[in-house]
Design a protein around this motif. Sequence first.
Motif, PDB file in Angstrom:
ATOM      1  N   PHE A   1      -8.340 -42.252 -10.777  1.00  0.00           N
ATOM      2  CA  PHE A   1      -7.128 -43.022 -10.535  1.00  0.00           C
ATOM      3  C   PHE A   1      -5.931 -42.097 -10.763  1.00  0.00           C
ATOM      4  N   LEU A   2      -5.024 -42.026  -9.803  1.00  0.00           N
ATOM      5  CA  LEU A   2      -3.897 -41.105  -9.876  1.00  0.00           C
ATOM      6  C   LEU A   2      -2.959 -41.430 -11.037  1.00  0.00           C
TER       7      LEU A   2
ATOM      8  N   GLY B   1       1.556 -35.754 -14.744  1.00  0.00           N
ATOM      9  CA  GLY B   1       2.571 -35.394 -13.757  1.00  0.00           C
ATOM     10  C   GLY B   1       2.558 -36.327 -12.562  1.00  0.00           C
ATOM     11  N   ASP B   2       3.040 -35.819 -11.455  1.00  0.00           N
ATOM     12  CA  ASP B   2       3.133 -36.612 -10.229  1.00  0.00           C
ATOM     13  C   ASP B   2       1.907 -36.330  -9.367  1.00  0.00           C
ATOM     14  N   ALA B   3       0.721 -36.704  -9.859  1.00  0.00           N
ATOM     15  CA  ALA B   3      -0.523 -36.406  -9.157  1.00  0.00           C
ATOM     16  C   ALA B   3      -0.601 -37.174  -7.846  1.00  0.00           C
ATOM     17  N   SER B   4      -1.096 -36.502  -6.829  1.00  0.00           N
ATOM     18  CA  SER B   4      -1.236 -37.123  -5.518  1.00  0.00           C
ATOM     19  C   SER B   4      -2.424 -36.506  -4.795  1.00  0.00           C
ATOM     20  N   LEU B   5      -2.794 -37.116  -3.695  1.00  0.00           N
ATOM     21  CA  LEU B   5      -3.838 -36.566  -2.841  1.00  0.00           C
ATOM     22  C   LEU B   5      -3.528 -35.113  -2.503  1.00  0.00           C
ATOM     23  N   GLU B   6      -2.280 -34.863  -2.147  1.00  0.00           N
ATOM     24  CA  GLU B   6      -1.881 -33.523  -1.703  1.00  0.00           C
ATOM     25  C   GLU B   6      -1.865 -32.518  -2.852  1.00  0.00           C
ATOM     26  N   SER B   7      -1.361 -32.905  -4.018  1.00  0.00           N
ATOM     27  CA  SER B   7      -1.275 -31.950  -5.124  1.00  0.00           C
ATOM     28  C   SER B   7      -2.655 -31.600  -5.675  1.00  0.00           C
ATOM     29  N   ILE B   8      -3.557 -32.557  -5.656  1.00  0.00           N
ATOM     30  CA  ILE B   8      -4.926 -32.287  -6.111  1.00  0.00           C
ATOM     31  C   ILE B   8      -5.625 -31.343  -5.137  1.00  0.00           C
TER      32      ILE B   8
ATOM     33  N   GLY C   1      -0.454 -41.875  -0.228  1.00  0.00           N
ATOM     34  CA  GLY C   1       0.255 -42.933  -0.920  1.00  0.00           C
ATOM     35  C   GLY C   1      -0.641 -43.898  -1.659  1.00  0.00           C
ATOM     36  N   GLY C   2      -1.973 -43.618  -1.644  1.00  0.00           N
ATOM     37  CA  GLY C   2      -2.912 -44.503  -2.317  1.00  0.00           C
ATOM     38  C   GLY C   2      -2.925 -44.284  -3.822  1.00  0.00           C
ATOM     39  N   SER C   3      -3.708 -45.096  -4.513  1.00  0.00           N
ATOM     40  CA  SER C   3      -3.730 -45.054  -5.978  1.00  0.00           C
ATOM     41  C   SER C   3      -4.896 -44.276  -6.552  1.00  0.00           C
ATOM     42  N   ALA C   4      -5.801 -43.804  -5.696  1.00  0.00           N
ATOM     43  CA  ALA C   4      -6.994 -43.131  -6.205  1.00  0.00           C
ATOM     44  C   ALA C   4      -7.464 -42.060  -5.229  1.00  0.00           C
ATOM     45  N   VAL C   5      -8.269 -41.142  -5.756  1.00  0.00           N
ATOM     46  CA  VAL C   5      -8.926 -40.130  -4.926  1.00  0.00           C
ATOM     47  C   VAL C   5     -10.396 -40.069  -5.331  1.00  0.00           C
ATOM     48  N   ASN C   6     -11.211 -39.589  -4.412  1.00  0.00           N
ATOM     49  CA  ASN C   6     -12.618 -39.319  -4.723  1.00  0.00           C
ATOM     50  C   ASN C   6     -12.873 -37.857  -4.404  1.00  0.00           C
ATOM     51  N   LEU C   7     -13.151 -37.085  -5.443  1.00  0.00           N
ATOM     52  CA  LEU C   7     -13.462 -35.675  -5.270  1.00  0.00           C
ATOM     53  C   LEU C   7     -14.956 -35.535  -5.008  1.00  0.00           C
ATOM     54  N   VAL C   8     -15.326 -34.753  -4.002  1.00  0.00           N
ATOM     55  CA  VAL C   8     -16.723 -34.639  -3.588  1.00  0.00           C
ATOM     56  C   VAL C   8     -17.103 -33.175  -3.440  1.00  0.00           C
ATOM     57  N   ALA C   9     -18.250 -32.806  -4.020  1.00  0.00           N
ATOM     58  CA  ALA C   9     -18.829 -31.479  -3.839  1.00  0.00           C
ATOM     59  C   ALA C   9     -20.124 -31.624  -3.062  1.00  0.00           C
ATOM     60  N   LEU C  10     -20.322 -30.753  -2.093  1.00  0.00           N
ATOM     61  CA  LEU C  10     -21.510 -30.754  -1.245  1.00  0.00           C
ATOM     62  C   LEU C  10     -22.172 -29.380  -1.383  1.00  0.00           C
ATOM     63  N   LEU C  11     -23.459 -29.353  -1.718  1.00  0.00           N
ATOM     64  CA  LEU C  11     -24.171 -28.089  -1.904  1.00  0.00           C
ATOM     65  C   LEU C  11     -25.662 -28.317  -1.771  1.00  0.00           C
ATOM     66  N   ASP C  12     -26.417 -27.226  -1.750  1.00  0.00           N
ATOM     67  CA  ASP C  12     -27.877 -27.292  -1.776  1.00  0.00           C
ATOM     68  C   ASP C  12     -28.311 -27.164  -3.229  1.00  0.00           C
ATOM     69  N   ASN C  13     -29.069 -28.135  -3.719  1.00  0.00           N
ATOM     70  CA  ASN C  13     -29.496 -28.085  -5.115  1.00  0.00           C
ATOM     71  C   ASN C  13     -30.343 -26.860  -5.434  1.00  0.00           C
TER      72      ASN C  13
END
Length: 310
Positions: A218-219, A224-231, A279-291
């Motif tokens: 949740f942003l 600070g002023d966390a946002s989709l773009e700053s992250i 402008g949303g209230s949340a982000v989902n960070l996702v990592a994609l890799l081969d285990n």
Amino acid sequence: MKPKIFIDGEHGTTGLQIRTRMAGRDDVELLSIPEAERRNARLREDLLNSADVAILCLPDDAARQAVEMLAGNDTVRVIDTSTAHRTAEGWAYGFAEMDKAQAGKIRASRRVANPGCYPTGAIGLIRPLRRAGILPSGHPVTVNAVSGYTGGGKQMIAQMEDPGHAEAITAPHFLYGLPLKHKHVPEMKMHGLLDRAPIFSPSVGRFPQGMIVQVPLFLDDLSGDASLESIHAALADHYAGQEIVEVVGLDRSAALARIDATELADTDRMKLFVFGSKGGSAVNLVALLDNLGKGASGAAVQNMDLMLSA
């Protein structure tokens, strides 16, 4: 003279993958123990102490035993793919892209702990935000992930692939680690620069190789002023100048309808995404890799090459 490499546990899943990655290379000499002799402690100790680099593909206790076999030997360098030394003092953490200086630390170290597959994705997402001051150290982080079944080793592979196995697994997808005491949590906390352990919920899907790791935030809970773009900018800056970890652009991410956990199977790379709405209230960070790639054997070979380049 070619450097000598001994893979202790070469007949297991990770060891076999390392041998596959090194097939055809003529710049190293592989020392090998026949599968029938793998319990021959004297032969194993001799090979460990004859190597320039020993790569341990063993359970935790056996890995600790192997390190004890090298007591007093200052010439053999070690890469341990088990959990045994990932938070231990004196061991470099083998995630070369984790920070700008990490590859140099690995190159100079005599003892390197290969990261876990899940922590590679989680730390890859969390640490840059901690470094940038966006994610507070005490934030209640949750990590949700799904892995290919090869991460469970030979026993789970047999359970998944052999319907006649006494303990065959028929579920297409299952959750585990239910008591929230998974062995990967300490390294996520330590190398993620967190003051509190994250809640980690791992699962396994009916596919051999691949992995998705998610860290939702949740942003308003960030600094600070966390946002989709700053992250996204913090991640992109953190991984600038290297070729293994790709931070996918926001426009490309926004155009995606789904993420396929197997996209990077049989590669040693990792992709990071930041999903959400402007402008949303949340982000989902996702990592994609081969285990088994960047999450295990690929990282081990990468670390070996760094150590040999010293």
